[in-house]
Design a protein around this motif. Structure first.
Motif, PDB file in Angstrom:
ATOM      1  N   THR A  95      40.233  58.803  57.304  1.00  0.00           N
ATOM      2  CA  THR A  95      38.948  58.231  57.688  1.00  0.00           C
ATOM      3  C   THR A  95      39.170  57.241  58.823  1.00  0.00           C
ATOM      4  O   THR A  95      40.152  56.510  58.845  1.00  0.00           O
ATOM      5  CB  THR A  95      38.216  57.614  56.474  1.00  0.00           C
ATOM      6  N   ASP A  96      38.273  57.260  59.772  1.00  0.00           N
ATOM      7  CA  ASP A  96      38.443  56.501  61.009  1.00  0.00           C
ATOM      8  C   ASP A  96      37.053  56.087  61.484  1.00  0.00           C
ATOM      9  O   ASP A  96      36.166  56.925  61.590  1.00  0.00           O
ATOM     10  CB  ASP A  96      39.110  57.428  62.045  1.00  0.00           C
ATOM     11  N   ALA A  97      36.884  54.804  61.735  1.00  0.00           N
ATOM     12  CA  ALA A  97      35.546  54.305  62.075  1.00  0.00           C
ATOM     13  C   ALA A  97      35.485  53.805  63.504  1.00  0.00           C
ATOM     14  O   ALA A  97      36.470  53.301  64.042  1.00  0.00           O
ATOM     15  CB  ALA A  97      35.160  53.177  61.126  1.00  0.00           C
ATOM     16  N   LEU A 108      32.931  51.309  66.027  1.00  0.00           N
ATOM     17  CA  LEU A 108      31.864  50.311  66.021  1.00  0.00           C
ATOM     18  C   LEU A 108      31.473  50.034  67.465  1.00  0.00           C
ATOM     19  O   LEU A 108      32.337  49.813  68.323  1.00  0.00           O
ATOM     20  CB  LEU A 108      32.382  49.033  65.344  1.00  0.00           C
ATOM     21  N   LEU A 116      33.142  64.687  57.590  1.00  0.00           N
ATOM     22  CA  LEU A 116      31.933  64.036  57.072  1.00  0.00           C
ATOM     23  C   LEU A 116      31.707  62.783  57.904  1.00  0.00           C
ATOM     24  O   LEU A 116      32.668  62.090  58.237  1.00  0.00           O
ATOM     25  CB  LEU A 116      32.075  63.649  55.597  1.00  0.00           C
ATOM     26  N   CYS A 117      30.449  62.487  58.209  1.00  0.00           N
ATOM     27  CA  CYS A 117      30.145  61.353  59.079  1.00  0.00           C
ATOM     28  C   CYS A 117      29.129  60.436  58.441  1.00  0.00           C
ATOM     29  O   CYS A 117      28.022  60.865  58.113  1.00  0.00           O
ATOM     30  CB  CYS A 117      29.576  61.846  60.405  1.00  0.00           C
ATOM     31  N   THR A 118      29.502  59.175  58.273  1.00  0.00           N
ATOM     32  CA  THR A 118      28.541  58.156  57.865  1.00  0.00           C
ATOM     33  C   THR A 118      28.101  57.410  59.105  1.00  0.00           C
ATOM     34  O   THR A 118      28.933  56.846  59.819  1.00  0.00           O
ATOM     35  CB  THR A 118      29.174  57.194  56.858  1.00  0.00           C
ATOM     36  N   THR A 119      26.796  57.420  59.368  1.00  0.00           N
ATOM     37  CA  THR A 119      26.281  56.761  60.555  1.00  0.00           C
ATOM     38  C   THR A 119      25.405  55.580  60.160  1.00  0.00           C
ATOM     39  O   THR A 119      24.491  55.720  59.355  1.00  0.00           O
ATOM     40  CB  THR A 119      25.443  57.733  61.409  1.00  0.00           C
ATOM     41  N   ALA A 120      25.719  54.418  60.702  1.00  0.00           N
ATOM     42  CA  ALA A 120      24.862  53.240  60.573  1.00  0.00           C
ATOM     43  C   ALA A 120      24.279  52.990  61.952  1.00  0.00           C
ATOM     44  O   ALA A 120      25.024  52.732  62.899  1.00  0.00           O
ATOM     45  CB  ALA A 120      25.674  52.044  60.106  1.00  0.00           C
ATOM     46  N   MET A 148      27.570  52.065  64.041  1.00  0.00           N
ATOM     47  CA  MET A 148      28.914  52.278  63.502  1.00  0.00           C
ATOM     48  C   MET A 148      28.950  53.680  62.904  1.00  0.00           C
ATOM     49  O   MET A 148      27.977  54.117  62.278  1.00  0.00           O
ATOM     50  CB  MET A 148      29.246  51.232  62.443  1.00  0.00           C
ATOM     51  N   ASP A 201      31.544  56.132  60.610  1.00  0.00           N
ATOM     52  CA  ASP A 201      32.813  56.336  59.904  1.00  0.00           C
ATOM     53  C   ASP A 201      32.995  57.839  59.738  1.00  0.00           C
ATOM     54  O   ASP A 201      32.090  58.531  59.261  1.00  0.00           O
ATOM     55  CB  ASP A 201      32.787  55.639  58.539  1.00  0.00           C
ATOM     56  N   VAL A 225      35.239  61.027  58.356  1.00  0.00           N
ATOM     57  CA  VAL A 225      36.253  61.540  57.441  1.00  0.00           C
ATOM     58  C   VAL A 225      36.619  62.937  57.922  1.00  0.00           C
ATOM     59  O   VAL A 225      35.718  63.722  58.233  1.00  0.00           O
ATOM     60  CB  VAL A 225      35.685  61.636  56.005  1.00  0.00           C
TER      61      VAL A 225
END
Lengths: 337, 337
Positions: free
Chosen positions: A50-52, A54, A92-96, A137, A139, A141
Motif C-alpha cells: 500500500t502506497d499513499a 497526498l 484498490l484505491c481509497t480516495t479522499a 489523498m 491510498d 493497494v
C-alpha cells in the motif's frame, strides 16, 4: 513533548512493528519489505503493498494534471510489486477528495488511477471514498503474484549491485520545476518530465528476470538510492559500496548543471521516486541478467557497486571522496523540520 | 460546473466502476460488494476490503481517545470481512498524521490499530506512512478467507431478513455526544458509548453461521440499514420490507427520547456505523441460524422483515405508515451540502 518530526517516519514504523504481534501463519513476510507476502497454499505467493499520495506533498496540481498525479501514484505503488520480482494483477484505491472539488478534476484523478492500473496489469477492483478532506489523498493497494520473491535481505558479500535504467531524472525534474518551470516542456528535458509525470514501474523487467532465479535481493528506488540501499544493507547485514561515477544519468541531467546543483553522482544517489530497481546478484549472473533485459528491449542494467562484509552504504563521488550514505535520507516527517 | 456534492459518493463510485476495465481472471468479485473476492486456486477464497477514517469526519479526538478512534476504524474495516461470512487474518494501515502531532497521540493511534487488529485475528502486517497531512487519516486494508462468500446479490423472494444484535445505539450515542456530552459516561448510556468507541465487528457470528451454508445474502450496517438494505435490494433485484417495530433497540435508546428524536424505528433504521449484519435467509433456516448464535452466546438474531418481488426498501414505522427508504441515505460528499 516530542512530535513526529523528532520521532521520524522510520521511528514510527519501528514502534508500530513492535506493537503488531505475531502475524498469522500464512503471512510469510510482514512489515519490513516492499510488500507483505502471503502463502495461499498454491505455487504462487500473494504480494500486497500500500502506497499513499497526498496533494502538495507527493504531487502538485499546479505542475501536473490530476490524471498525471494519479498515474504517478499508481506507478509508485505498482513499483513495490516489481521490487519483489512479482506480477501485479489488481489494485484498490481509497480516495479522499475535498467535497468542493470540481467533479471533472475528481474524474480525471479516477481515470488516471483506472487507466494506469490497467496499463500495468493491475485493474482497480475496489476501494473506499472519503468526503470532507482538506487536500486530495489517494491510498493505493496493489496485489501481485510471485513464485520466488526477491527480498531486501538476500544480498551476499561478493554480489554486484546493478540498477535498471537511469537515476537522477526525478531530482533534476523537480529542481527544474522549482526554479525554471517553463523549461519542463522543452524537448531536451522531456525525459525529466516523463520521470515525474509518468514514471515506469519496472514490471516488465521483473517479469523478465524473475524466472531466471538469479536475483539475490532487490528494492525499488522510491526514497532515493542511498536510503533504499540502506534497507538492503540493514536487512542483509552487509555493506554496499556504490561508485557514483557509474550511476547511469540521462544527458539532460548532465547538461543542465542547474538541474543537479549538488553534483551529478550525489543527486542521482539521493533522488527519490525514480522507481528503478536496485538488484544484488552474483557477478557471474550479471551478463545473463543484462542480456535478458536487452533481448526484450527493456531498461538496461548497469553495475554500480558491490556488496561486501560490514554495514552501511558508501558512495564514491566524482572527486574520489567516499561518503557514508546510510543515515541521511528522505523522511516523511523530518522533511517538515 | 458540478462539484462532488452534486455528483455524490455513489455517483463517483459508479463513474470509477465504468473506467476500471475487466478485472484479472482470478478476481471473482470486483467493485460492488463489501469486499473484493480473489480465487487463489485453493479451497478458500481471499477477501480484501479497504476502509478509511478521517479526523473530524469519522472521529473526533475531543470525544474519544486516539486509541478509540483507531479501534473504531479497525473494527469498521474488519466488519466488511464479517459481512461476506469471512474470517479476517491480516490488515495493513496507511496513516497520514500531521507532522506537528504529539508523538504520544500518534503512538496511541498505532496502538489502537495494532491491538484491535490482533483482537479480531487480523494483525497489522504492513502499510504506509504519510507526513504533512492537515488532519489524521487512516486507511485500513483487511484480508480474510472465506469458503462460500455471502454476497449482496443472493437474496431471494420469500427470504426473511434478520439482523444481529441491536440497531440505533450509534445514532443515539452521537446525538447524546452532540447535545449532552456529559451523559455519555453515565452507566445507563454505556451501551451507546461502547457502540461508538468500541463497536464489535460480527466476526464470531459470521464464523458460527458461515459453515451452515444457509445465508443467502448479507451486508454489514455501516451507512445505515436503509442504505445498506438498498444495496441488497439492488444487487439481488428484489424488494425488502422492513418492519421498524421489530428492529431490536437497546433500552437506553428507547428510554431517552432525546437520543432518537426522529423516532425509534426511523432512527434505528438510518443509524450508521452499527456494524451489525443484515442477513437474508430462508424462513425454514432462521431458527437454526438463531440457535447457532445462541448456543455460542453470540449476538442474537432477530427477524425484522422479508424479501419480496420488486425493488426498493420499505420501512413500516411505529404509527403504521410505510415509507420508501432506498433513496435517501448517508453520502460522504452530499453530507457537506
Amino acid at each position: 513533548m516530542r512530535d513526529l518530526r523528532q520521532l521520524g517516519e522510520f521511528g514510527l514504523i519501528a514502534k508500530m512493528a513492535g506493537m503488531v504481534g505475531a502475524p498469522a501463519a500464512e503471512v510469510i513476510k510482514s512489515i519490513g519489505d516492499d510488500c507483505a507476502i502471503i502463502d495461499v497454499s498454491g505455487p504462487r505467493k500473494l504480494l500486497i503493498t500500500t502506497d499513499a499520495i497526498l496533494e502538495a506533498r507527493h504531487f502538485n496540481l499546479e505542475w501536473m494534471s490530476p490524471f498525471e498525479a494519479a498515474q504517478r501514484g499508481m506507478a509508485g505503488a505498482i513499483s513495490d510489486i516489481a521490487a519483489m520480482g512479482g506480477e501485479p494483477f489488481a489494485s484498490l484505491c481509497t480516495t479522499a477528495i475535498p467535497s468542493a472539488t470540481d467533479a471533472e478534476i475528481a474524474l480525471e484523478l479516477l481515470r488516471g488511477l483506472a487507466e494506469t492500473g490497467r496499463r500495468y496489469g493491475a485493474p482497480v477492483i475496489g476501494g473506499d471514498t472519503v468526503g470532507g478532506a482538506d487536500r486530495i489523498m489517494v491510498d493505493i493497494v496493489v496485489l501481485g503474484w510471485v513464485e520466488e520473491p526477491w527480498l531486501r535481505s538476500g544480498a551476499l558479500p561478493g554480489d554486484v549491485l546493478a540498477v535498471t535504467g537511469r537515476l537522477g531524472e526525478s531530482a533534476a525534474g523537480l529542481n527544474l520545476l522549482l526554479h525554471s518551470p517553463q523549461l519542463i516542456n522543452e524537448p531536451e528535458f522531456s525525459a525529466l518530465r516523463t520521470r515525474i509525470m509518468d514514471p515506469t514501474p519496472r514490471v516488465a523487467e521483473a517479469r523478465a528476470l524473475s524466472p531466471a532465479g538469479i536475483v539475490h535481493a532487490a528494492v525499488d528506488i522510491s526514497d532515493g538510492l542511498h536510503q533504499d540501499a540502506g534497507h538492503v544493507a540493514r536487512e542483509s547485514q552487509v555493506r554496499l559500496e556504490i561508485d557514483g561515477r557509474r550511476i547511469p544519468v540521462h544527458r539532460a541531467c548532465q547538461d543542465a548543471e542547474r538541474c543537479l546543483p549538488a553534483g551529478t553522482a550525489w543527486s542521482a544517489a539521493t533522488s527519490g521516486e525514480e522507481y528503478e530497481l536496485l538488484l544484488a546478484l552474483s557477478p557471474d549472473d550479471l551478463p545473463r541478467a543484462a542480456q535478458l533485459l536487452e533481448e526484450r528491449d527493456l531498461a538496461p542494467l548497469t553495475q554500480i557497486g558491490r556488496v561486501v562484509e560490514g554495514e552501511g552504504v558508501a558512495l564514491l563521488r566524482e572527486d574520489g571522496s567516499e561518503v557514508e550514505m546510510s543515515s541521511g535520507g528522505w523522511d516523511h516527517f523530518r522533511a517538515d523540520k
